[in-house]
Design an enzyme around this catalytic site. Structure first.
Site, short mmCIF file in Angstrom:
data_model
loop_
_atom_site.label_atom_id
_atom_site.label_comp_id
_atom_site.label_asym_id
_atom_site.label_seq_id
_atom_site.Cartn_x
_atom_site.Cartn_y
_atom_site.Cartn_z
N ASP A 20 0.87 -1.17 0.00
CA ASP A 20 0.00 0.00 0.00
C ASP A 20 0.91 1.22 0.00
OD1 ASP A 20 -2.40 1.59 0.43
OD2 ASP A 20 -1.71 1.78 2.50
N ASP A 22 -0.04 5.18 0.96
CA ASP A 22 -0.22 6.10 2.08
C ASP A 22 -0.30 5.33 3.40
OD1 ASP A 22 -1.19 8.92 0.69
OD2 ASP A 22 -1.82 7.15 -0.44
N ASP A 179 -1.61 -0.83 5.85
CA ASP A 179 -1.90 -0.28 7.17
C ASP A 179 -3.39 -0.14 7.42
OD1 ASP A 179 -2.16 3.28 7.04
OD2 ASP A 179 -2.18 1.93 5.31
#
Length: 231
Positions: A20, A22, A179
């Site tokens: 991922d 960001d 996250d």
């Protein structure tokens, strides 16, 4: 701390690490929060403290506009606010956005170990591609897949499967690192081991241990350690 790792055979088969963007590779919260507060300032409204905006970065415009204006995507005013937010964010895309500490060394270590890596994000290509270029990652990444690269975005598995295709590997030869709980859902649906990172934004939902990831990491260097342990 490493929790509940999958079997060594699974780790040994990994050829590509998909990330991922960001909250996993880069801390884009300062620029996303900055664009949000620019909107408030333009309306003569007080800024929202950074500490309130940062946890909502993973929710994108929905999260930012919800905190700043109390507006949800179902409301008529949301599209105009979202579009303004995107325009303001685009103008400051790399003003304060930086890789998290340890990420540059982690990516170099993966390359040194003969592993390829790529990016799968729900950020649209409008932002993801110039961000990757600006950080010097476009030529190094085996794939950069945005939220609008395929007809679906995470938690649908298609973006991850597209990244595997572009990297020239089977889904089972990838691990997905993120996250957000949606990252774990997407990785599992794509048939990939999943890793959740504690240094990301995490949001305000279930605790990271409840997401069902195969591994939870505290630092980027632990990813390299985890992969090397199987070799």
């Amino acid at each position: 701390m490493l929790n509940s790792p999958p079997g060594v055979a699974t780790r040994a088969a990994i050829r590509t690490v998909l990330f991922d963007l960001d909250g996993t590779l880069v801390d884009s919260a300062p620029d996303l929060a900055g664009a949000t507060n620019e909107m408030l300032i333009a309306r003569g409204l007080p800024e929202v403290p950074f500490e309130r905006l940062r946890p909502m970065v993973g929710a994108g415009a929905r999260g930012m506009m919800g905190v700043a204006f109390g507006v949800s995507p179902k409301e008529m005013t949301f599209p105009a606010l979202r579009d303004e937010f995107f325009d303001r964010y685009e103008r400051r895309l790399l003003r304060a956005t930086r890789p998290f500490d340890g990420v540059a060394a982690m990516l170099q270590a993966l390359s040194d170990d003969g592993l390829s890596w790529g990016i799968v994000t729900n950020k649209s290509e409008r932002f993801a591609l110039p961000l990757a270029r600006g950080l010097g990652w476009s030529e190094r990444a085996a794939a950069v897949v945005g939220g609008d690269t395929t007809p679906h975005s995470k938690p649908h598995p298609e973006p991850l499967l597209e990244a595997a295709r572009r990297a020239g590997v089977a889904p089972g030869e990838c691990v997905y690192v993120g996250d957000d709980a949606r990252d774990v859902l997407a990785g599992r649906a794509a048939g990939m081991p999943t890793i959740a990172v504690r240094w990301g934004y995490l949001g305000d939902g279930e605790p990271i241990e409840a997401w069902g990831a195969d591994v939870v990491l505290d630092t980027p260097s632990q990813l390299v350690e985890w992969l090397r342990a199987a070799r």
